[in-house]
Design a protein around this motif. Structure first.
Motif, short mmCIF file in Angstrom:
data_model
loop_
_atom_site.label_atom_id
_atom_site.label_comp_id
_atom_site.label_asym_id
_atom_site.label_seq_id
_atom_site.Cartn_x
_atom_site.Cartn_y
_atom_site.Cartn_z
N ASN A 1 0.83 -1.20 0.00
CA ASN A 1 0.00 0.00 0.00
C ASN A 1 0.86 1.25 0.00
OD1 ASN A 1 -2.35 -1.49 0.01
ND2 ASN A 1 -2.52 -1.51 2.25
N GLU A 2 1.98 1.22 0.77
CA GLU A 2 2.87 2.37 0.79
C GLU A 2 3.50 2.60 -0.58
OE1 GLU A 2 5.71 1.87 3.85
OE2 GLU A 2 4.25 1.98 5.48
N TRP A 3 3.89 1.50 -1.24
CA TRP A 3 4.48 1.62 -2.57
C TRP A 3 3.47 2.15 -3.57
CZ3 TRP A 3 8.65 2.46 -4.97
CH2 TRP A 3 8.79 2.16 -6.34
N THR A 4 2.23 1.70 -3.43
CA THR A 4 1.17 2.20 -4.32
C THR A 4 0.97 3.69 -4.13
OG1 THR A 4 0.05 0.06 -4.25
CG2 THR A 4 -1.24 1.93 -4.97
N LEU B 1 1.87 9.34 -6.05
CA LEU B 1 2.46 10.66 -5.85
C LEU B 1 3.51 10.96 -6.93
CD1 LEU B 1 2.90 10.73 -1.96
CD2 LEU B 1 1.17 11.91 -3.34
N SER B 2 4.27 9.94 -7.30
CA SER B 2 5.26 10.12 -8.36
C SER B 2 4.59 10.41 -9.70
CB SER B 2 6.14 8.87 -8.48
OG SER B 2 7.06 8.99 -9.53
N LEU C 1 -6.00 19.01 -19.20
CA LEU C 1 -7.12 18.07 -19.06
C LEU C 1 -6.70 16.64 -19.42
CD1 LEU C 1 -10.08 20.13 -20.58
CD2 LEU C 1 -9.70 19.56 -18.18
N TYR C 2 -5.88 16.51 -20.44
CA TYR C 2 -5.39 15.19 -20.84
C TYR C 2 -4.51 14.59 -19.73
CZ TYR C 2 -2.87 11.56 -23.38
OH TYR C 2 -2.32 10.36 -23.75
N GLN C 3 -3.65 15.39 -19.15
CA GLN C 3 -2.80 14.91 -18.06
C GLN C 3 -3.64 14.51 -16.84
OE1 GLN C 3 0.50 14.29 -18.30
NE2 GLN C 3 0.30 14.91 -20.43
N LEU C 4 -4.68 15.28 -16.57
CA LEU C 4 -5.58 14.94 -15.47
C LEU C 4 -6.27 13.61 -15.73
CD1 LEU C 4 -7.06 15.70 -12.84
CD2 LEU C 4 -8.72 16.93 -14.23
N TRP C 5 -6.71 13.41 -16.97
CA TRP C 5 -7.35 12.15 -17.32
C TRP C 5 -6.37 10.98 -17.20
CZ3 TRP C 5 -6.26 8.98 -21.67
CH2 TRP C 5 -7.12 7.88 -21.80
N LYS C 6 -5.14 11.16 -17.64
CA LYS C 6 -4.13 10.11 -17.53
C LYS C 6 -3.84 9.75 -16.07
CE LYS C 6 -1.98 8.38 -20.30
NZ LYS C 6 -2.20 7.10 -21.03
N PHE C 7 -3.91 10.76 -15.19
CA PHE C 7 -3.65 10.49 -13.78
C PHE C 7 -4.77 9.69 -13.13
CE2 PHE C 7 -4.12 11.92 -9.31
CZ PHE C 7 -2.97 11.33 -8.80
N ILE C 8 -6.03 10.05 -13.44
CA ILE C 8 -7.15 9.35 -12.79
C ILE C 8 -7.57 8.11 -13.55
CG2 ILE C 8 -8.01 11.53 -11.84
CD1 ILE C 8 -10.21 11.48 -13.96
N GLN C 9 -7.02 7.86 -14.73
CA GLN C 9 -7.42 6.71 -15.55
C GLN C 9 -7.30 5.38 -14.82
OE1 GLN C 9 -5.11 6.10 -19.09
NE2 GLN C 9 -6.68 4.87 -20.09
N PRO C 10 -6.20 5.12 -14.07
CA PRO C 10 -6.11 3.81 -13.39
C PRO C 10 -7.23 3.57 -12.39
CG PRO C 10 -3.96 4.87 -13.47
CD PRO C 10 -4.96 5.89 -13.93
#
Length: 253
Positions: A3-6, A11-12, A81-90
């Motif tokens: 969980n810590e690694w996740t 954050l990275s 917006l694209y970067q935001l989508w890429k971040f929340i995509q997972p």
């Protein structure tokens, strides 16, 4: 440990997306500074013959940086917006991810539409009304800082307000809200719109109506679009169920 690694990985990834966005914002900021005189001429056009004033040499730099800053943010918005989508995509399901990706271009276009509507329609009405009131009893000396702050405070919220149909369509598509729910919340939404319009517009009735009326119309348009979306989704489900039944009957034969 996992969980810590996740958490560290998230954050990275967030830092990476923010850095990418900041790099593009800085590049567009420099580009905006190169053309700041042309942008300035466009933004002061609604004033007509009224000249802007500055209170000191430092104000000129501050105004140019303000113009370049908002220009760079506007031009960088699709990439952000694209970067935001890429971040929340997972964190999204494949269905939610496809829905978000489909709506990203429309979100950007609606933002531009909101800013353009405010700049060409709402802002001139409010500005000329306030100037007429001022000319009756006062000598108007408008500083550039006050003018551009007023312009940004009135136009930028409209860009965000015009995202309302896109946001509600997305929430309808992933079954978070329904058209019936939005209809029942209409009076609360109208009350929130009136309060919001009073906060972002000058303290007089014409300005409040100029801001609140388009927002209410957008809410009604959002409900209609969500109804169409819900009907299409129900139709697709019925077609899928019918195909499944036919397939089972064929297998039974």
């Amino acid at each position: 440990m996992d969980n810590e690694w996740t958490l560290v990985e998230h954050l990275s990834e967030l830092r990476r997306r923010v850095v990418y966005s900041l790099i593009l914002v800085v590049l567009f900021f420099i580009l905006s500074l190169v053309f700041v005189h042309q942008i300035f001429s466009v933004l002061e056009a609604p004033l007509g013959h009224v000249k802007l004033a500055v209170l000191g040499p430092g104000d000129v730099i501050q105004i140019y940086f303000m113009i370049a800053g908002f220009g760079s943010l506007g031009m960088s918005l699709p990439f952000i917006l694209y970067q935001l989508w890429k971040f929340i995509q997972p964190a999204l399901s494949p269905k939610e991810s496809r829905a978000a990706m489909t709506m990203l271009p429309f979100a950007f276009l609606m933002f531009l539409g909101g800013v353009a509507f405010s700049y060409f329609v709402v802002f001139p009405i409010v500005l000329h009304f306030l100037l007429q009131l001022s000319f009756e009893n006062f000598i108007v000396v408008m500083t550039a800082h006050r003018y551009f702050s007023f312009l940004v405070n009135l136009t930028l919220p409209f860009g965000l307000i015009f995202e309302m149909p896109i946001a509600l369509l997305f929430l309808t598509r992933i079954h978070v809200v329904t058209p019936r729910m939005l209809s029942k919340m209409r009076k609360y939404a109208y009350f929130a719109i009136i309060v919001f319009a009073s906060l972002i517009s000058p303290p007089e009735l014409v300005s409040h109506l100029s801001v609140a009326t388009p927002m209410m119309a957008l809410y009604e348009i959002s409900i209609m679009l969500c109804r169409l979306q819900a009907r299409r989704m129900a139709k697709n489900i019925n077609i899928s169920n019918s195909s499944s039944v036919v397939s089972k009957n064929i297998q039974g034969i």
